[in-house]
Motif scaffolding. Sequence first.
Motif, PDB file in Angstrom:
ATOM      1  N   GLY A  14      16.741  16.080   1.134  1.00 41.83           N
ATOM      2  CA  GLY A  14      17.546  16.966   1.961  1.00 41.83           C
ATOM      3  C   GLY A  14      17.827  16.375   3.331  1.00 41.83           C
ATOM      4  N   PRO A  15      18.708  17.009   4.116  1.00 36.90           N
ATOM      5  CA  PRO A  15      19.154  16.461   5.408  1.00 36.90           C
ATOM      6  C   PRO A  15      18.064  16.284   6.455  1.00 36.90           C
ATOM      7  CG  PRO A  15      20.644  18.189   4.644  1.00 36.90           C
ATOM      8  CD  PRO A  15      19.441  18.231   3.750  1.00 36.90           C
ATOM      9  N   ASP A  16      16.944  16.999   6.310  1.00 37.29           N
ATOM     10  CA  ASP A  16      15.881  16.899   7.315  1.00 37.29           C
ATOM     11  C   ASP A  16      14.732  15.999   6.887  1.00 37.29           C
ATOM     12  OD1 ASP A  16      17.325  18.597   8.885  1.00 37.29           O
ATOM     13  OD2 ASP A  16      16.103  20.377   8.491  1.00 37.29           O
ATOM     14  N   ALA A  17      14.862  15.307   5.753  1.00 37.77           N
ATOM     15  CA  ALA A  17      13.737  14.538   5.210  1.00 37.77           C
ATOM     16  C   ALA A  17      14.037  13.048   5.091  1.00 37.77           C
ATOM     17  CB  ALA A  17      13.345  15.095   3.835  1.00 37.77           C
ATOM     18  N   TYR A  18      15.006  12.545   5.832  1.00 42.57           N
ATOM     19  CA  TYR A  18      15.389  11.142   5.677  1.00 42.57           C
ATOM     20  C   TYR A  18      14.312  10.163   6.141  1.00 42.57           C
ATOM     21  CZ  TYR A  18      20.021  13.066   4.751  1.00 42.57           C
ATOM     22  OH  TYR A  18      21.075  13.765   4.218  1.00 42.57           O
ATOM     23  N   ARG A  19      13.447  10.585   7.048  1.00 40.69           N
ATOM     24  CA  ARG A  19      12.346   9.709   7.465  1.00 40.69           C
ATOM     25  C   ARG A  19      11.394   9.424   6.304  1.00 40.69           C
ATOM     26  NH1 ARG A  19      11.929   9.586  13.259  1.00 40.69           N
ATOM     27  NH2 ARG A  19      13.006  11.334  14.244  1.00 40.69           N
ATOM     28  N   ASP A  20      11.406  10.299   5.316  1.00 35.15           N
ATOM     29  CA  ASP A  20      10.484  10.186   4.179  1.00 35.15           C
ATOM     30  C   ASP A  20      11.037   9.287   3.080  1.00 35.15           C
ATOM     31  OD1 ASP A  20       8.039  10.843   3.010  1.00 35.15           O
ATOM     32  OD2 ASP A  20       8.877  12.538   1.895  1.00 35.15           O
ATOM     33  N   LEU A  21      12.219   8.743   3.266  1.00 35.97           N
ATOM     34  CA  LEU A  21      12.860   7.969   2.202  1.00 35.97           C
ATOM     35  C   LEU A  21      12.046   6.764   1.711  1.00 35.97           C
ATOM     36  CD1 LEU A  21      16.685   8.020   2.984  1.00 35.97           C
ATOM     37  CD2 LEU A  21      15.607   8.448   0.774  1.00 35.97           C
ATOM     38  N   PRO A  22      11.466   5.936   2.591  1.00 36.21           N
ATOM     39  CA  PRO A  22      10.697   4.790   2.084  1.00 36.21           C
ATOM     40  C   PRO A  22       9.575   5.204   1.132  1.00 36.21           C
ATOM     41  CG  PRO A  22      11.174   4.492   4.409  1.00 36.21           C
ATOM     42  CD  PRO A  22      11.591   5.894   4.066  1.00 36.21           C
ATOM     43  N   ASN A  34      12.091  15.648  -1.690  1.00 35.44           N
ATOM     44  CA  ASN A  34      11.739  16.284  -0.426  1.00 35.44           C
ATOM     45  C   ASN A  34      12.987  16.954   0.115  1.00 35.44           C
ATOM     46  OD1 ASN A  34      10.974  17.133   2.104  1.00 35.44           O
ATOM     47  ND2 ASN A  34       9.870  15.265   2.618  1.00 35.44           N
ATOM     48  N   VAL A  35      13.039  18.266   0.001  1.00 35.08           N
ATOM     49  CA  VAL A  35      14.198  19.018   0.487  1.00 35.08           C
ATOM     50  C   VAL A  35      13.773  20.043   1.533  1.00 35.08           C
ATOM     51  CG1 VAL A  35      15.554  18.704  -1.601  1.00 35.08           C
ATOM     52  CG2 VAL A  35      13.988  20.638  -1.453  1.00 35.08           C
ATOM     53  N   LEU A  36      12.616  19.824   2.136  1.00 38.68           N
ATOM     54  CA  LEU A  36      12.130  20.759   3.145  1.00 38.68           C
ATOM     55  C   LEU A  36      13.028  20.725   4.380  1.00 38.68           C
ATOM     56  CD1 LEU A  36       8.279  20.100   2.982  1.00 38.68           C
ATOM     57  CD2 LEU A  36       9.552  22.013   1.979  1.00 38.68           C
ATOM     58  N   LEU A  37      13.374  21.901   4.888  1.00 36.61           N
ATOM     59  CA  LEU A  37      14.150  21.996   6.115  1.00 36.61           C
ATOM     60  C   LEU A  37      13.205  22.099   7.299  1.00 36.61           C
ATOM     61  CD1 LEU A  37      16.983  24.461   5.011  1.00 36.61           C
ATOM     62  CD2 LEU A  37      17.128  21.985   5.296  1.00 36.61           C
ATOM     63  N   SER A  38      13.670  21.636   8.441  1.00 35.03           N
ATOM     64  CA  SER A  38      12.833  21.589   9.635  1.00 35.03           C
ATOM     65  C   SER A  38      13.451  22.408  10.758  1.00 35.03           C
ATOM     66  CB  SER A  38      12.688  20.127  10.096  1.00 35.03           C
ATOM     67  OG  SER A  38      12.098  20.062  11.379  1.00 35.03           O
ATOM     68  N   ARG A  39      12.610  22.951  11.604  1.00 32.99           N
ATOM     69  CA  ARG A  39      13.090  23.643  12.807  1.00 32.99           C
ATOM     70  C   ARG A  39      13.112  22.712  14.011  1.00 32.99           C
ATOM     71  NH1 ARG A  39      13.381  29.227  12.921  1.00 32.99           N
ATOM     72  NH2 ARG A  39      12.717  30.294  11.018  1.00 32.99           N
ATOM     73  N   GLU A  40      12.656  21.465  13.830  1.00 34.16           N
ATOM     74  CA  GLU A  40      12.541  20.554  14.969  1.00 34.16           C
ATOM     75  C   GLU A  40      13.269  19.221  14.784  1.00 34.16           C
ATOM     76  OE1 GLU A  40       8.387  20.068  15.636  1.00 34.16           O
ATOM     77  OE2 GLU A  40       8.078  22.145  16.290  1.00 34.16           O
ATOM     78  N   GLU A  41      13.461  18.768  13.555  1.00 29.97           N
ATOM     79  CA  GLU A  41      14.012  17.432  13.333  1.00 29.97           C
ATOM     80  C   GLU A  41      15.440  17.296  13.874  1.00 29.97           C
ATOM     81  OE1 GLU A  41      14.094  14.129  13.171  1.00 29.97           O
ATOM     82  OE2 GLU A  41      12.730  14.220  11.440  1.00 29.97           O
ATOM     83  N   THR A  42      15.651  16.300  14.737  1.00 27.22           N
ATOM     84  CA  THR A  42      16.991  15.961  15.241  1.00 27.22           C
ATOM     85  C   THR A  42      17.280  14.469  15.118  1.00 27.22           C
ATOM     86  OG1 THR A  42      16.230  15.618  17.517  1.00 27.22           O
ATOM     87  CG2 THR A  42      16.923  17.865  16.908  1.00 27.22           C
ATOM     88  N   TYR A  43      16.311  13.673  14.673  1.00 18.64           N
ATOM     89  CA  TYR A  43      16.440  12.210  14.574  1.00 18.64           C
ATOM     90  C   TYR A  43      16.826  11.583  15.918  1.00 18.64           C
ATOM     91  CZ  TYR A  43      16.523  13.263   9.562  1.00 18.64           C
ATOM     92  OH  TYR A  43      16.215  13.718   8.301  1.00 18.64           O
ATOM     93  N   ALA A  44      16.352  12.197  16.993  1.00 19.91           N
ATOM     94  CA  ALA A  44      16.746  11.752  18.330  1.00 19.91           C
ATOM     95  C   ALA A  44      16.315  10.319  18.622  1.00 19.91           C
ATOM     96  CB  ALA A  44      16.170  12.699  19.388  1.00 19.91           C
ATOM     97  N   ARG A  69      19.207  23.553  16.014  1.00 19.85           N
ATOM     98  CA  ARG A  69      18.354  22.976  17.052  1.00 19.85           C
ATOM     99  C   ARG A  69      19.114  21.831  17.718  1.00 19.85           C
ATOM    100  NH1 ARG A  69      18.002  22.119  11.437  1.00 19.85           N
ATOM    101  NH2 ARG A  69      17.181  20.059  10.998  1.00 19.85           N
ATOM    102  N   SER A  70      18.932  21.741  19.020  1.00 18.81           N
ATOM    103  CA  SER A  70      19.680  20.774  19.824  1.00 18.81           C
ATOM    104  C   SER A  70      18.822  19.556  20.143  1.00 18.81           C
ATOM    105  CB  SER A  70      20.167  21.427  21.116  1.00 18.81           C
ATOM    106  OG  SER A  70      21.061  22.486  20.845  1.00 18.81           O
ATOM    107  N   ARG A  71      19.485  18.444  20.303  1.00 16.97           N
ATOM    108  CA  ARG A  71      18.825  17.171  20.544  1.00 16.97           C
ATOM    109  C   ARG A  71      18.622  16.929  22.036  1.00 16.97           C
ATOM    110  NH1 ARG A  71      21.801  11.551  18.669  1.00 16.97           N
ATOM    111  NH2 ARG A  71      20.547  10.118  19.941  1.00 16.97           N
TER     112      ARG A  71
END
Length: 491
Positions: free
Chosen positions: A138-146, A160-170, A209-211
């Motif tokens: 899902g869009p909030d789990a890209y860090r988990d790709l490796p 991993n399709v969990l959504l996050s209230r904090e992830e912004t990939y800042a 959520r804003s970055r």
Amino acid sequence: MPEKIYSPILDPSAETAFAVSSDITPEALAQESKSGTRRFYIESYGCQMNFSDSEIVASVLTQQGFQPCTGYQDADVVFINTCAIRENAEQKVRNRLKEFHTLKKSKPGVLIGLLGCMAERLKEQLLEQEKLVDIVVGPDAYRDLPRLVSEAESGLKAVNVLLSREETYADVNPVRLNSNGVSAFITIMRGCDNMCSFCVVPFTRGRERSRNPESIIQEASMVFKQGYREVTLLGQNVDSYLWSPHYASKKEILKSLSRSHTDSTVNFAQLLEMVAQIDPQLRVRFSTSNPRDMTDEVLHTIARYDNICKSIHLPVQSGSSAILKKMNRGHDREWYLERIRTIRRILPDCGITTDIICGFCSETEEDHQATLSLMEEVRYDWAFMFHYSERPGTLAARKYKDDVPLEEKKRRLSEVIALQQRHSLESNQKDVGKVFQVLIEGVSKKSDKHLFGRNSQNKVVVFDAGHYKPGDYVQVKITGCTPATLLGEPV
């Protein structure tokens, strides 16, 4: 009759795919193959946010030693970044996955991954039933790709399709894909809280959520130093941008504004000004706005800076207040028209574009005529136009009957398209004889003797190449036009 008219900016629910491109030569690819470097391929569908997300995915993977390649046949891992806005987009993705799946016959070890907005809704069907994919993210789990790739390599189904209230990939430095070297996307916020009844985005991308603005300024400054001359600030609703170092959600920030921490809060108008101040030669655009959240402060900020483009995409969806209420848009017809009048008062030369949906639940002929009359009053420069496509899980799918026959939807859509084509031509005809500053983006698709770029109002301008090159600013006098394009000559 086509179901939509395209504009020079990316369609928010487009069904066109763009693949990763890179500067890797065939010789380099051969060398990487010998050295055991794993290669990935990403194909992206849909909105600007999806393309920006693919650049984040590419960054995460390259940090772990993966390398991009130019064709899926050469890849060890094939990803498709999906759009769930319209049914046709999902069907095209499904067909493409079947094409990717045939690669396994000649290359059994290849992995296929589903990214983005279709991940949550179709994970079980595509992973377990049809067995078209090995990885679902899902869009909030890209860090988990490796980690997920490693799981899939070991034979496990990786999800991993969990959504996050904090992830912004800042803190992720995007790898620019399919870049023209002139324009770059910068995501400033993720998710959406608006809950329009027809829209699936809050369910696929989570809460708003804003970055951190410092990370946005750093990224914009970096791309400018790399030679880019335009950034587009992206969000599902950029006018709703609101950041605080003390709170994560907008709801918490708004509660705090009456108590404390107000000095450190940054809204969209302030962020826009911060980006504009990086350098006068850096053009700034943004997308998308919501009529109920666009403030006069934002408009006055745009007016103060020449390098903030005078172009606003303000989706209306319908000209009928009754349908707008059923869509849960948060504004009625008169509120919207008041915003249009205010834009034109503060920014007289501003280009205005929109989104329109035809045939929403219970839409009558009177409602349809209200949309046409609003279009006549506003006279948009261009528009994205669709007939309604019910999306599972939305409020409209649960609560309302999709009761407008398909043929009637198409008839209404054809009338909207015809009217908009007339308005677009009239808008462009008014520009004939004017001189615009154009930022050159590349070579015209029709002739390598011509270049194209856009003016501040986001209109595409085509002119003789001369000695100019992409990234240059040039003054162009408009000598002719079509409904979609301005034609001119350098001054």
